[in-house]
Scaffold this active site. Structure first.
Site, PDB file in Angstrom:
ATOM      1  N   ASN A  11      56.533  51.530  -6.900  1.00  0.00           N
ATOM      2  CA  ASN A  11      55.996  50.258  -6.431  1.00  0.00           C
ATOM      3  C   ASN A  11      54.487  50.315  -6.663  1.00  0.00           C
ATOM      4  O   ASN A  11      53.747  50.876  -5.861  1.00  0.00           O
ATOM      5  CB  ASN A  11      56.339  50.086  -4.949  1.00  0.00           C
ATOM      6  CG  ASN A  11      55.843  48.766  -4.394  1.00  0.00           C
ATOM      7  OD1 ASN A  11      55.115  48.032  -5.066  1.00  0.00           O
ATOM      8  ND2 ASN A  11      56.224  48.459  -3.161  1.00  0.00           N
ATOM      9  N   ARG A  76      59.317  48.011  -9.082  1.00  0.00           N
ATOM     10  CA  ARG A  76      59.221  46.738  -8.397  1.00  0.00           C
ATOM     11  C   ARG A  76      58.261  45.862  -9.194  1.00  0.00           C
ATOM     12  O   ARG A  76      57.126  46.262  -9.467  1.00  0.00           O
ATOM     13  CB  ARG A  76      58.677  46.934  -6.991  1.00  0.00           C
ATOM     14  CG  ARG A  76      58.424  45.626  -6.293  1.00  0.00           C
ATOM     15  CD  ARG A  76      57.783  45.824  -4.944  1.00  0.00           C
ATOM     16  NE  ARG A  76      57.618  44.542  -4.291  1.00  0.00           N
ATOM     17  CZ  ARG A  76      56.524  44.186  -3.625  1.00  0.00           C
ATOM     18  NH1 ARG A  76      55.514  45.034  -3.523  1.00  0.00           N
ATOM     19  NH2 ARG A  76      56.441  43.016  -3.058  1.00  0.00           N
ATOM     20  N   HIS A 165      59.866  38.893  -1.644  1.00  0.00           N
ATOM     21  CA  HIS A 165      60.609  39.821  -0.762  1.00  0.00           C
ATOM     22  C   HIS A 165      62.099  39.798  -1.081  1.00  0.00           C
ATOM     23  O   HIS A 165      62.936  40.115  -0.226  1.00  0.00           O
ATOM     24  CB  HIS A 165      60.465  39.456   0.736  1.00  0.00           C
ATOM     25  CG  HIS A 165      59.104  39.666   1.309  1.00  0.00           C
ATOM     26  ND1 HIS A 165      58.584  38.836   2.286  1.00  0.00           N
ATOM     27  CD2 HIS A 165      58.161  40.605   1.085  1.00  0.00           C
ATOM     28  CE1 HIS A 165      57.374  39.259   2.619  1.00  0.00           C
ATOM     29  NE2 HIS A 165      57.099  40.335   1.898  1.00  0.00           N
ATOM     30  N   HIS A 193      62.155  38.319   7.498  1.00  0.00           N
ATOM     31  CA  HIS A 193      61.432  39.535   7.069  1.00  0.00           C
ATOM     32  C   HIS A 193      60.004  39.412   7.591  1.00  0.00           C
ATOM     33  O   HIS A 193      59.194  38.656   7.060  1.00  0.00           O
ATOM     34  CB  HIS A 193      61.462  39.644   5.537  1.00  0.00           C
ATOM     35  CG  HIS A 193      60.659  40.794   5.005  1.00  0.00           C
ATOM     36  ND1 HIS A 193      61.225  41.886   4.391  1.00  0.00           N
ATOM     37  CD2 HIS A 193      59.323  41.028   4.991  1.00  0.00           C
ATOM     38  CE1 HIS A 193      60.286  42.744   4.041  1.00  0.00           C
ATOM     39  NE2 HIS A 193      59.110  42.242   4.382  1.00  0.00           N
ATOM     40  N   LEU A 194      59.721  40.142   8.668  1.00  0.00           N
ATOM     41  CA  LEU A 194      58.418  40.012   9.332  1.00  0.00           C
ATOM     42  C   LEU A 194      57.643  41.313   9.228  1.00  0.00           C
ATOM     43  O   LEU A 194      57.767  42.206  10.075  1.00  0.00           O
ATOM     44  CB  LEU A 194      58.618  39.637  10.810  1.00  0.00           C
ATOM     45  CG  LEU A 194      59.582  38.469  11.105  1.00  0.00           C
ATOM     46  CD1 LEU A 194      59.718  38.262  12.612  1.00  0.00           C
ATOM     47  CD2 LEU A 194      59.114  37.187  10.418  1.00  0.00           C
ATOM     48  N   ASN A 196      53.704  42.759   7.306  1.00  0.00           N
ATOM     49  CA  ASN A 196      52.360  42.212   7.202  1.00  0.00           C
ATOM     50  C   ASN A 196      52.450  40.889   6.437  1.00  0.00           C
ATOM     51  O   ASN A 196      51.904  39.870   6.847  1.00  0.00           O
ATOM     52  CB  ASN A 196      51.457  43.225   6.499  1.00  0.00           C
ATOM     53  CG  ASN A 196      50.027  43.054   6.915  1.00  0.00           C
ATOM     54  OD1 ASN A 196      49.718  42.259   7.811  1.00  0.00           O
ATOM     55  ND2 ASN A 196      49.143  43.749   6.247  1.00  0.00           N
ATOM     56  N   GLY A 197      53.210  40.905   5.334  1.00  0.00           N
ATOM     57  CA  GLY A 197      53.658  39.650   4.728  1.00  0.00           C
ATOM     58  C   GLY A 197      54.941  39.252   5.433  1.00  0.00           C
ATOM     59  O   GLY A 197      55.636  40.113   5.960  1.00  0.00           O
ATOM     60  N   ARG A 226      47.702  36.006   6.059  1.00  0.00           N
ATOM     61  CA  ARG A 226      47.898  34.751   5.321  1.00  0.00           C
ATOM     62  C   ARG A 226      48.261  33.624   6.268  1.00  0.00           C
ATOM     63  O   ARG A 226      49.011  33.825   7.223  1.00  0.00           O
ATOM     64  CB  ARG A 226      49.018  34.907   4.283  1.00  0.00           C
ATOM     65  CG  ARG A 226      48.715  35.893   3.196  1.00  0.00           C
ATOM     66  CD  ARG A 226      49.795  35.819   2.099  1.00  0.00           C
ATOM     67  NE  ARG A 226      49.794  37.027   1.307  1.00  0.00           N
ATOM     68  CZ  ARG A 226      50.849  37.831   1.155  1.00  0.00           C
ATOM     69  NH1 ARG A 226      52.003  37.528   1.699  1.00  0.00           N
ATOM     70  NH2 ARG A 226      50.750  38.925   0.434  1.00  0.00           N
ATOM     71  N   ARG A 269      51.104  45.114  17.249  1.00  0.00           N
ATOM     72  CA  ARG A 269      50.986  46.038  18.388  1.00  0.00           C
ATOM     73  C   ARG A 269      49.691  45.789  19.156  1.00  0.00           C
ATOM     74  O   ARG A 269      49.679  45.727  20.389  1.00  0.00           O
ATOM     75  CB  ARG A 269      51.002  47.497  17.906  1.00  0.00           C
ATOM     76  CG  ARG A 269      52.360  47.975  17.484  1.00  0.00           C
ATOM     77  CD  ARG A 269      52.272  49.221  16.670  1.00  0.00           C
ATOM     78  NE  ARG A 269      51.682  48.945  15.362  1.00  0.00           N
ATOM     79  CZ  ARG A 269      51.802  49.744  14.297  1.00  0.00           C
ATOM     80  NH1 ARG A 269      52.446  50.881  14.405  1.00  0.00           N
ATOM     81  NH2 ARG A 269      51.255  49.421  13.149  1.00  0.00           N
ATOM     82  N   GLY A 315      58.366  45.593   9.543  1.00  0.00           N
ATOM     83  CA  GLY A 315      57.579  46.176  10.642  1.00  0.00           C
ATOM     84  C   GLY A 315      57.638  45.448  11.974  1.00  0.00           C
ATOM     85  O   GLY A 315      57.957  46.036  13.008  1.00  0.00           O
ATOM     86  N   ASN A 319      60.550  46.177  15.063  1.00  0.00           N
ATOM     87  CA  ASN A 319      59.934  46.871  16.203  1.00  0.00           C
ATOM     88  C   ASN A 319      59.525  46.006  17.379  1.00  0.00           C
ATOM     89  O   ASN A 319      59.381  46.511  18.486  1.00  0.00           O
ATOM     90  CB  ASN A 319      58.692  47.633  15.722  1.00  0.00           C
ATOM     91  CG  ASN A 319      59.050  48.755  14.782  1.00  0.00           C
ATOM     92  OD1 ASN A 319      59.773  49.686  15.161  1.00  0.00           O
ATOM     93  ND2 ASN A 319      58.590  48.665  13.547  1.00  0.00           N
ATOM     94  N   GLU A 369      63.787  48.441   0.693  1.00  0.00           N
ATOM     95  CA  GLU A 369      63.592  47.853  -0.636  1.00  0.00           C
ATOM     96  C   GLU A 369      63.721  48.894  -1.736  1.00  0.00           C
ATOM     97  O   GLU A 369      64.228  48.607  -2.816  1.00  0.00           O
ATOM     98  CB  GLU A 369      62.218  47.168  -0.681  1.00  0.00           C
ATOM     99  CG  GLU A 369      62.201  45.913   0.184  1.00  0.00           C
ATOM    100  CD  GLU A 369      60.800  45.418   0.530  1.00  0.00           C
ATOM    101  OE1 GLU A 369      60.198  46.019   1.439  1.00  0.00           O
ATOM    102  OE2 GLU A 369      60.336  44.465  -0.092  1.00  0.00           O
TER     103      GLU A 369
END
Ligand code: ADP
Length: 385
Positions: A11, A76, A165, A193-194, A196-197, A226, A269, A315, A319, A369
């Site tokens: 990647n 990727r 994604h 799909h959560l 950072n992006g 974003r 977090r 992420g 979590n 992925e």
């Protein structure tokens, strides 16, 4: 070829190369690592150097890339446009095709191309497979893929919804069906799909029918940095009234917006910690994030008609019990009933967090992925052998 069952997954990002070596006989991860800070002062010079460093690390562990057990390299690639809708064996022509798509992904595709070139130089005898982030979304019907802009202009500039994604949405939607003990062809899933992006997709019977990201990964959900959806006139306004340049607006919307823009932090977090202390900006950022998420859940419920499962991944999705709870609370009319106790339990495995009585199952499924890319790569490399 007998005995070659390993796949190297690469990647290559603009400033890092992440790699995994996976033995497809049992899908065992033999090694994983990353070379970061490419092109930065004091960092690794370029992608060629980064890949050489990765190869050295693997060699030191007895997993050198000269091994006859290596069957293929899977890459990727972020943007496949409308041309590459399935994993593709890399040839000079394919590489040129990926290069043609650079205007659609100016930060990503050049790094992906660099990775492919170096890997080919290192092992010219091996099949190299490009796995596209956009491919899973190629099935989205025109009604959902088209923006309502002048057709000639849209066609001329390739303006349509591509989605991203894709390997994650493909993997997670299939894993959700497995968790439910059902055939993917019979299951309708909303995947959230959560990371950072962040992106949402609507998957009907294993086939993607809508997704929140568009021409680029900027559209849709509120993300770490974003903005996600906004009135396109915001851009015009910033130009006309704010006197901002295209580059400045790009930087603002891609890197300084989202959770970071709203409260100064992009890590969920940290936002959770600040909210617990009564921090108002962190609270607002969380609320905007959740509001957008609920909007997409509602929209994709209507797109699918019947929803069997809503699945959280990446992420934040894997979590943050607080995000999952807030996103799906009080949606009994949509058939969603969370089980707060199940939801609060941390775990690394795919699991259900809805009540047994919930008509729509709510799941947490860790995404993978790299494994999805390795599977696609191995299937193609072995078939074409
Ligand atoms: P990327 O998009 O970079 O692959 P990830 O899927 O790894 O991102 O997600 C990274 C994000 O996940 C972090 O920015 C952070 O907001 C969030 N995250 C990670 N661990 C937790 C946690 N325990 N609780 C809440 N959020 C978390």
């Amino acid at each position: 070829m007998s005995g070659a069952t390993r796949v190297l997954v690469l990647n290559s990002g603009s400033s890092s190369v992440k790699y995994q070596l996976i033995d497809m006989d049992g899908e065992e991860r033999l090694a994983a690592g990353a070379v970061e800070r490419i092109g930065e002062p004091g960092g690794t010079a370029d992608h060629a150097q980064a890949l050489r460093e990765a190869a050295d690390e693997l060699k030191a562990r007895g997993l050198g890339l000269d091994s006859p057990e290596l069957a293929a390299v899977g890459h990727r690639v972020v943007h496949g446009g409308t041309r590459f809708t399935v994993p593709t064996l890399v040839t000079d022509e394919v590489l040129a095709g990926i290069e043609d798509l650079v205007p659609l992904a100016p930060l990503h595709n050049p790094a992906n191309i660099a990775g492919i070139r170096v890997a080919r130089d290192l092992r010219p005898d091996l099949p190299q497979v490009a796995v596209f982030d956009t491919a899973f979304h190629a099935t989205i019907p025109e009604a959902a893929a088209r923006y309502a802009v002048d057709t000639a202009t849209a066609d001329r500039y390739g303006i349509r919804r591509y989605g991203f994604h894709g390997t994650s949405h493909a993997y997670v939607s299939r894993a959700t069906a497995a968790l439910l003990g059902r055939d993917p062809a019979d299951v309708n899933v909303i995947v959230l799909h959560l990371g950072n992006g962040a992106s949402a997709s609507a998957v009907r019977g294993g086939v993607c029918v809508d997704t929140s990201m568009g021409l680029t990964p900027l559209e849709g959900l509120v993300m770490g940095t974003r903005s996600g959806d906004l009135d396109p006139a915001v851009v015009l306004h910033l130009e006309r009234v704010g006197g901002m340049s295209t580059g400045e607006i790009d930087e603002l919307l891609n890197r300084k917006s989202g959770l970071l823009g709203l409260c100064g932090d992009n890590d969920m977090r940290e936002i959770g910690r600040r909210m617990a202390e009564g921090d108002k900006a962190a609270r607002l950022a969380f609320d905007v994030y959740i509001h957008r998420l609920r909007r997409y859940v509602g929209a994709f419920t209507a797109v699918l008609g019947r929803v069997d499962a809503i699945t959280f991944t990446a992420g934040v999705g894997e979590n943050s019990a607080a995000v999952r709870e807030a996103a799906l609370s009080d949606l009994h009319n949509l058939g969603v009933t969370m089980d707060s106790v199940r939801n609060a339990v941390r775990g690394a495995a795919a699991r259900l967090v809805s009540a047994d009585s919930s008509r729509v199952a709510v799941a947490v499924v860790p995404t993978d992925e790299e494994l999805e890319i390795a599977r696609d790569t191995y299937a193609l490399a072995v078939q074409s052998d």
